[in-house]
Design an enzyme around this catalytic site. Structure first.
Site, short mmCIF file in Angstrom:
data_model
loop_
_atom_site.label_atom_id
_atom_site.label_comp_id
_atom_site.label_asym_id
_atom_site.label_seq_id
_atom_site.Cartn_x
_atom_site.Cartn_y
_atom_site.Cartn_z
N LYS A 264 0.63 -1.41 -0.04
CA LYS A 264 -0.30 -0.38 -0.05
C LYS A 264 0.86 1.32 -0.12
O LYS A 264 2.20 1.58 0.48
CB LYS A 264 -0.78 -0.03 1.52
CG LYS A 264 -1.93 -0.81 1.45
CD LYS A 264 -3.26 -0.83 2.59
CE LYS A 264 -3.81 -1.76 2.32
NZ LYS A 264 -5.07 -1.68 1.45
N ARG B 150 -9.55 -11.54 1.16
CA ARG B 150 -11.16 -13.19 0.46
C ARG B 150 -9.83 -14.15 0.32
O ARG B 150 -10.85 -15.02 0.52
CB ARG B 150 -11.03 -12.66 -0.87
CG ARG B 150 -10.07 -12.00 -1.40
CD ARG B 150 -9.69 -11.38 -3.49
NE ARG B 150 -10.31 -10.66 -3.01
CZ ARG B 150 -10.50 -9.24 -3.80
NH1 ARG B 150 -11.05 -9.42 -5.15
NH2 ARG B 150 -10.75 -7.83 -3.57
N1 BES Z 1 -7.84 -3.91 4.18
C1 BES Z 1 -8.45 -3.73 2.19
C2 BES Z 1 -9.67 -3.13 2.16
C3 BES Z 1 -9.13 -1.65 3.07
C4 BES Z 1 -9.52 -0.38 2.40
C5 BES Z 1 -10.50 -1.37 3.92
C6 BES Z 1 -9.73 0.89 3.64
C7 BES Z 1 -10.44 -0.87 4.91
C8 BES Z 1 -10.06 0.93 4.41
C9 BES Z 1 -8.35 -5.02 1.32
O1 BES Z 1 -7.72 -5.60 1.64
C10 BES Z 1 -7.40 -4.45 -0.16
O2 BES Z 1 -6.43 -3.46 0.30
N2 BES Z 1 -8.37 -4.14 -0.77
C11 BES Z 1 -7.74 -3.91 -1.45
C12 BES Z 1 -8.37 -5.06 -2.94
C13 BES Z 1 -7.82 -4.79 -4.35
C14 BES Z 1 -6.11 -4.60 -4.21
C15 BES Z 1 -8.65 -5.86 -5.68
C16 BES Z 1 -8.31 -2.40 -1.74
O3 BES Z 1 -9.67 -1.62 -1.40
O4 BES Z 1 -8.13 -1.28 -2.56
ZN ZN Z 2 -5.53 -5.99 2.14
#
Ligand code: BES
Ligand code: ZN
Ligand code: ZN
Length: 479
Positions: free
Chosen positions: A258, A332
């Site tokens: 991230k 997931r």
């Molecule tokens: N934990 C995150 C989702 C999230 C984002 C929770 C902001 C709380 C606040 C999740 O694991 C994630 O990173 N999802 C990705 C999915 C993508 C890589 C398909 C996302 O939302 O960008």
């Molecule tokens: Zn994630």
């Protein structure tokens, strides 16, 4: 802390809380406390009847020291949501002024003691901190609920509020303190306190069970994963309702790392797990006539020489292979194995709760939980419960076009990240591949698990969302 009595205006309290509508005829007993001057106090605006406005007016003499008036505006325009919010405001006022002997004239709100207790617990909650100078502890308060009030219902309302607060507290805890192991310890302590069956599946056992998806996410971590299992029994031998909560204690994104601003706050990526644990805290008191299985896959998602990588192909507990396209789509993956594990209990329904995607934030904002389902009747029941609790939900389309994209891979059965557009739905649809035909609700709480600002019912930050709605859903379960 809560006691129950009939309303008698001649009883003595430090403070009475009274709802007052714009068109009310003033009760004589109430008027007597001010020597017949309530009308003129309203006229002089010392008592406001405007919606949601609080006025604290001393009586100067007599059995009651002061009355906290809550303006109700036009009574017929009020909803449960309004009343819950005003009760929250009242609760904050009681705490801020350190009142210790308060009676609530519930009839004047046309409301009930359970709603007051729920709002009071939520609104007076503060997130714990790690500051070296401790805060003064709040004064002990006695709250007398006046009217035809059922003490058992009051305790249930309070338990819903306490469940929410458990979830808030856990979600707030930093990942160096709330590791998977600490989360498991918390769940075990809670289970033992309430007499629930519990079990922690350890890493070696996961290996034996073939939980390749959960283990892949944990691969880069120094800390072992835990699969937390809680059982509430309220219906003998009946099939349980499985509630599965994402317990990623910290999400760096892994090698699909991230950006630095996106990492901050990822201690909250176990919000779904917190909801499940908060729900069990509530179930101990509300005791619905169902069996509930709680399953929490807990791990952090870290980077190291051992971490899983994009392009890796992993094998989940049910034998399906997964092409990892994005290590940040880890929620997931851990849910996949947790759902497969839950299915070994032959559940009558599966509900997963997860801070799964940023996509749900883009689509629905911070006040609405995004849902997928394979069962419209079950979704209907959720919607009804959510209207009672005012935790809003919205159903997203679970069409084959999404499912087909999750199944598209040249090397494996599934891929974990089909793309950016519609990715909230891909996240849910991926979990759906492990659910099969069991009636299922997918609740993506990435937008609702934390609140950007305080409101009447609690501080900024973790909300404990869905504890009350799932509790309400289980209370009314009939399928
Ligand atoms: N934990 C995150 C989702 C999230 C984002 C929770 C902001 C709380 C606040 C999740 O694991 C994630 O990173 N999802 C990705 C999915 C993508 C890589 C398909 C996302 O939302 O960008
Ligand atoms: Zn994630
Ligand atoms: Zn995550």
């Amino acid at each position: 802390m809560y006691q129950v009595k009939d309303l008698d205006w001649t009883d003595s309290y430090d403070t009475i809380v009274v709802g007052i509508g714009a068109a009310d005829t003033i009760d004589e007993g109430l008027d007597a406390l001010y020597n017949g001057r309530v009308k003129s106090l309203i006229q002089s605006a010392d008592i406001s009847t405007k919606t949601g406005e609080l006025s604290i007016v001393p009586t100067f003499e007599g059995t009651v020291k002061r009355i906290l008036f809550v303006g109700l505006g036009q009574r017929n325009e009020n909803t449960t949501e309004n009343v819950r919010n005003w009760f929250g405001k009242v609760a904050k006022e009681i705490k801020a002024r350190a009142f210790t002997d308060v009676a609530i004239a519930l009839e004047t709100f046309e409301s009930n003691g359970a709603l007051f207790a729920e709002a009071y617990e939520m609104a007076t909650y503060e997130h714990p901190t790690y500051k070296s100078a401790p805060k003064d502890s709040a004064a002990e308060v006695t709250i007398t609920l006046l009217g035809n009030v059922d003490q058992t219902e009051v305790e249930k309302g309070a338990a819903r509020g306490r469940g929410v607060n458990v979830a808030r507290k856990l979600t707030m805890m930093p990942a160096n303190i709330l590791t998977a192991e600490a989360l498991a310890d918390y769940a075990v302590e809670l289970a033992e306190r309430h007499g629930f069956n519990h079990r922690i599946v350890e890493k070696e056992e996961m290996e034996g069970l073939g939980m390749g998806a959960l283990l892949a996410v944990n691969q880069g971590s120094k800390l072992p994963p835990k699969l937390i299992v809680l059982e509430y029994n309220g219906a003998g031998e009946e099939a349980p309702i499985a509630v599965v909560g994402k317990g990623v204690t910290f999400d760096t994104g892994g090698y699909s790392i991230k950006p630095k601003d996106g990492i901050v706050g990822m201690k909250g990526d176990m919000g779904g797990a917190a909801t499940v644990i908060g729900l069990f805290e509530t179930l101990a008191t509300t005791k619905p006539a169902v069996n509930v299985l709680g399953v929490i896959p807990a791990t952090d998602n870290m980077i190291s020489g051992d971490a899983f990588k994009p392009d890796d192909v992993i094998t989940a507990m049910n034998g399906k292979t997964i092409e990892v396209l994005n290590t940040d789509a880890e929620g997931r993956l851990v849910l996949a194995d947790a759902v497969t594990f839950a299915k070994t209990y032959d559940p009558q329904a599966i509900i997963d709760v997860a801070t799964l995607t940023g996509g749900v934030l883009v689509a629905l904002g911070t006040d609405v939980t995004g849902c997928l389902t394979n069962d419209d009747a079950l979704y209907g029941a959720l919607e009804e419960a959510s209207r009672e609790t005012n935790e809003l939900v919205w159903q997203m389309p679970y069409f084959d076009v999404f499912i087909n994209k999750v199944r598209k891979s040249e090397v494996a059965d599934l891929n974990n990240s089909p793309g950016r557009f519609g990715h909230m739905i891909f996240g849910g649809a991926f979990v759906g591949e492990f659910v099969g035909d069991t009636p299922w609700l997918h609740l993506d709480i990435a937008g609702t698990s934390e609140r950007p600002a305080a409101n009447e019912l609690g501080p900024k930050g973790p909300t404990g969302v869905m504890v009350r709605t799932l509790s309400t859903l289980l209370d009314g379960w009939n399928r």
